[in-house]
Design a protein around this motif. Structure first.
Motif, PDB file in Angstrom:
ATOM      1  N   MET A   1     -28.225  39.961  -6.785  1.00 42.02           N
ATOM      2  CA  MET A   1     -28.322  41.065  -7.731  1.00 42.02           C
ATOM      3  C   MET A   1     -27.186  42.065  -7.540  1.00 42.02           C
ATOM      4  SD  MET A   1     -32.463  41.684  -7.832  1.00 42.02           S
ATOM      5  CE  MET A   1     -32.304  42.992  -9.046  1.00 42.02           C
ATOM      6  N   VAL A   2     -26.843  42.335  -6.284  1.00 44.23           N
ATOM      7  CA  VAL A   2     -25.746  43.265  -6.010  1.00 44.23           C
ATOM      8  C   VAL A   2     -24.422  42.694  -6.501  1.00 44.23           C
ATOM      9  CG1 VAL A   2     -24.391  44.336  -4.172  1.00 44.23           C
ATOM     10  CG2 VAL A   2     -26.881  44.415  -4.090  1.00 44.23           C
ATOM     11  N   ALA A   3     -24.222  41.389  -6.315  1.00 41.19           N
ATOM     12  CA  ALA A   3     -22.987  40.758  -6.789  1.00 41.19           C
ATOM     13  C   ALA A   3     -22.892  40.838  -8.310  1.00 41.19           C
ATOM     14  CB  ALA A   3     -22.924  39.309  -6.324  1.00 41.19           C
ATOM     15  N   GLY A   4     -24.004  40.545  -9.002  1.00 45.74           N
ATOM     16  CA  GLY A   4     -24.011  40.650 -10.457  1.00 45.74           C
ATOM     17  C   GLY A   4     -23.768  42.073 -10.917  1.00 45.74           C
TER      18      GLY A   4
ATOM     19  N   ALA B   1     -20.149  43.480 -12.892  1.00 48.78           N
ATOM     20  CA  ALA B   1     -20.324  44.147 -14.184  1.00 48.78           C
ATOM     21  C   ALA B   1     -19.831  45.584 -14.117  1.00 48.78           C
ATOM     22  CB  ALA B   1     -21.794  44.107 -14.600  1.00 48.78           C
ATOM     23  N   ARG B   2     -20.081  46.225 -13.001  1.00 52.52           N
ATOM     24  CA  ARG B   2     -19.626  47.609 -12.811  1.00 52.52           C
ATOM     25  C   ARG B   2     -18.109  47.663 -12.674  1.00 52.52           C
ATOM     26  NH1 ARG B   2     -22.622  52.370 -13.434  1.00 52.52           N
ATOM     27  NH2 ARG B   2     -21.698  54.020 -12.166  1.00 52.52           N
ATOM     28  N   TYR B   3     -17.559  46.730 -11.918  1.00 53.40           N
ATOM     29  CA  TYR B   3     -16.112  46.722 -11.674  1.00 53.40           C
ATOM     30  C   TYR B   3     -15.330  46.511 -12.963  1.00 53.40           C
ATOM     31  CZ  TYR B   3     -11.581  45.410  -9.749  1.00 53.40           C
ATOM     32  OH  TYR B   3     -10.237  45.349  -9.467  1.00 53.40           O
ATOM     33  N   THR B   4     -15.837  45.661 -13.834  1.00 54.95           N
ATOM     34  CA  THR B   4     -15.134  45.373 -15.088  1.00 54.95           C
ATOM     35  C   THR B   4     -15.501  46.351 -16.197  1.00 54.95           C
ATOM     36  OG1 THR B   4     -16.879  43.788 -15.681  1.00 54.95           O
ATOM     37  CG2 THR B   4     -14.921  42.918 -14.590  1.00 54.95           C
ATOM     38  N   ASP B   5     -16.313  47.356 -15.872  1.00 52.08           N
ATOM     39  CA  ASP B   5     -16.704  48.374 -16.856  1.00 52.08           C
ATOM     40  C   ASP B   5     -17.295  47.750 -18.114  1.00 52.08           C
ATOM     41  OD1 ASP B   5     -15.913  50.556 -15.287  1.00 52.08           O
ATOM     42  OD2 ASP B   5     -13.837  50.351 -15.934  1.00 52.08           O
TER      43      ASP B   5
ATOM     44  N   ALA C   1     -22.054  42.660 -19.926  1.00 51.54           N
ATOM     45  CA  ALA C   1     -22.566  42.717 -18.555  1.00 51.54           C
ATOM     46  C   ALA C   1     -23.084  41.352 -18.118  1.00 51.54           C
ATOM     47  CB  ALA C   1     -23.673  43.762 -18.452  1.00 51.54           C
ATOM     48  N   VAL C   2     -23.814  40.681 -19.002  1.00 43.87           N
ATOM     49  CA  VAL C   2     -24.341  39.353 -18.680  1.00 43.87           C
ATOM     50  C   VAL C   2     -23.197  38.363 -18.474  1.00 43.87           C
ATOM     51  CG1 VAL C   2     -25.611  37.380 -19.599  1.00 43.87           C
ATOM     52  CG2 VAL C   2     -26.568  39.682 -19.795  1.00 43.87           C
ATOM     53  N   LYS C   3     -22.191  38.419 -19.347  1.00 44.10           N
ATOM     54  CA  LYS C   3     -21.033  37.532 -19.197  1.00 44.10           C
ATOM     55  C   LYS C   3     -20.362  37.744 -17.846  1.00 44.10           C
ATOM     56  CE  LYS C   3     -19.754  37.061 -24.097  1.00 44.10           C
ATOM     57  NZ  LYS C   3     -18.697  37.346 -25.101  1.00 44.10           N
ATOM     58  N   ALA C   4     -20.204  39.010 -17.477  1.00 47.44           N
ATOM     59  CA  ALA C   4     -19.577  39.312 -16.189  1.00 47.44           C
ATOM     60  C   ALA C   4     -20.444  38.821 -15.037  1.00 47.44           C
ATOM     61  CB  ALA C   4     -19.335  40.818 -16.071  1.00 47.44           C
ATOM     62  N   GLY C   5     -21.755  39.055 -15.127  1.00 45.75           N
ATOM     63  CA  GLY C   5     -22.654  38.645 -14.056  1.00 45.75           C
ATOM     64  C   GLY C   5     -22.664  37.148 -13.825  1.00 45.75           C
TER      65      GLY C   5
ATOM     66  N   ILE D   1     -27.982  37.871 -13.639  1.00 43.67           N
ATOM     67  CA  ILE D   1     -28.185  38.537 -14.929  1.00 43.67           C
ATOM     68  C   ILE D   1     -28.976  39.829 -14.745  1.00 43.67           C
ATOM     69  CG2 ILE D   1     -29.413  38.355 -17.127  1.00 43.67           C
ATOM     70  CD1 ILE D   1     -28.618  35.419 -17.222  1.00 43.67           C
ATOM     71  N   VAL D   2     -30.029  39.767 -13.934  1.00 44.75           N
ATOM     72  CA  VAL D   2     -30.818  40.976 -13.682  1.00 44.75           C
ATOM     73  C   VAL D   2     -29.942  42.067 -13.072  1.00 44.75           C
ATOM     74  CG1 VAL D   2     -32.701  41.954 -12.324  1.00 44.75           C
ATOM     75  CG2 VAL D   2     -32.998  39.740 -13.442  1.00 44.75           C
ATOM     76  N   GLY D   3     -29.144  41.693 -12.073  1.00 41.92           N
ATOM     77  CA  GLY D   3     -28.276  42.679 -11.434  1.00 41.92           C
ATOM     78  C   GLY D   3     -27.261  43.267 -12.391  1.00 41.92           C
ATOM     79  N   SER D   4     -26.678  42.427 -13.238  1.00 39.50           N
ATOM     80  CA  SER D   4     -25.663  42.919 -14.170  1.00 39.50           C
ATOM     81  C   SER D   4     -26.265  43.840 -15.224  1.00 39.50           C
ATOM     82  CB  SER D   4     -24.953  41.743 -14.842  1.00 39.50           C
ATOM     83  OG  SER D   4     -25.851  41.000 -15.656  1.00 39.50           O
ATOM     84  N   LEU D   5     -27.489  43.555 -15.648  1.00 38.35           N
ATOM     85  CA  LEU D   5     -28.120  44.378 -16.682  1.00 38.35           C
ATOM     86  C   LEU D   5     -28.539  45.749 -16.168  1.00 38.35           C
ATOM     87  CD1 LEU D   5     -30.309  41.770 -18.602  1.00 38.35           C
ATOM     88  CD2 LEU D   5     -28.192  42.864 -19.368  1.00 38.35           C
ATOM     89  N   ILE D   6     -28.685  45.874 -14.854  1.00 38.64           N
ATOM     90  CA  ILE D   6     -29.028  47.184 -14.290  1.00 38.64           C
ATOM     91  C   ILE D   6     -27.945  48.205 -14.625  1.00 38.64           C
ATOM     92  CG2 ILE D   6     -29.357  48.447 -12.119  1.00 38.64           C
ATOM     93  CD1 ILE D   6     -30.728  45.980 -11.002  1.00 38.64           C
ATOM     94  N   THR D   7     -26.700  47.740 -14.763  1.00 42.15           N
ATOM     95  CA  THR D   7     -25.602  48.663 -15.067  1.00 42.15           C
ATOM     96  C   THR D   7     -25.725  49.268 -16.456  1.00 42.15           C
ATOM     97  OG1 THR D   7     -24.179  46.909 -15.985  1.00 42.15           O
ATOM     98  CG2 THR D   7     -24.048  47.312 -13.613  1.00 42.15           C
TER      99      THR D   7
END
Length: 261
Positions: free
Chosen positions: A140-143, A147-151, A158-162, A239-245
């Protein structure tokens, strides 16, 4: 004159920030629209943190474990424990729900004698909780991180990035299933596995005198490893981690999709 110099100094940090922003956004604007390199970095870090945690606790468990011993005439035979790096791989894969096999027959991790995998031989209280927390949390942290790093500015981005963190997990799962195996050749240990795995035929591995005629190879199911530890769970938790952003944007997008229907 001094005002011009001061203006240059003030604008330089802003320019650096814009370049940094452009570099990050460029990861989403290239031909693939996926931050593949960034995702690979976050994914590899997640895999390493997870495996090293399982390895550390497996080493701790092996320090407290005693190998199986038995008497052979006047000699006491001390059998070998499963190597810590192999057992750590079993622990890692088992945390994803991966099944195991003994010479091609379905088995459980507990069926392996002298097994020191941390997930089935917890070295201290709550060790199992720590392992599951690190395994899921790293994903989750990696996702979230990529997503956070790529803004990523939308749930879809976000899902694509995750999803870009998944390939390292897939590669490691396949490698672990293929390389992290153990071959049992001791007659007592082979006998125990035959007893633990009811579908194994004793005559294939032991002769009438009880001597080993064929080793029992124990390891994770390659199919399970690829599906569960390489694709399904890494994808879901990434996906869950990336959507948190995205916060409330996720709910807004879901509601909009429902309203469109």
């Amino acid at each position: 004159m001094s005002d011009g110099k001061q203006l240059d100094y003030d604008e330089e940090p802003a320019g650096q920030q814009q370049r940094s922003q452009a570099q990050r956004q460029g990861a989403l604007d290239d031909g693939s629209e996926l931050p593949v390199k960034e995702g690979a970095v976050f994914g590899v870090i997640g895999v390493l943190i997870t495996y090293l945690t399982h390895l550390y606790l497996t080493v701790a468990a092996s320090a407290q474990a005693a190998p199986i011993t038995y008497a052979d005439g006047d000699t006491t035979v001390v059998t070998d424990l499963v190597s810590s790096w192999v057992a750590a791989g079993w622990s890692y894969l088992a945390a994803f729900g991966v099944g195991f096999e003994a010479s091609g027959e379905v088995a459980t991790l507990s069926a392996a004698p002298n097994n020191v995998a941390a997930l089935s031989n917890t070295p201290f209280a709550l060790a199992t909780t720590v392992l599951f927390t690190v395994t899921v949390g790293s994903l989750m942290v990696a996702g979230y991180g990529v997503a956070r790093y790529t803004d990523a500015d939308s749930p879809v981005d976000a899902v694509k990035a995750g999803l870009t963190i998944v390939p390292p997990y897939l590669v490691f799962a396949a490698i672990a299933a293929f390389l992290m195996t153990h071959s049992y050749g001791d007659e007592v240990l082979v006998g125990q596995i035959i007893d633990n795995v009811g579908t194994l035929e004793g005559g294939q591995f032991l002769n009438d005198e009880g001597d080993v005629i064929s080793n029992v190879d124990f390891g994770a199911s390659t199919t399970d490893a690829i599906l569960f530890a390489g694709i399904i769970f890494p994808t879901a938790f990434a996906i869950v981690g990336s959507l948190i952003t995205q916060g409330e944007a996720v709910i807004d997008t879901a509601v909009a999709k429902i309203n469109d229907r």
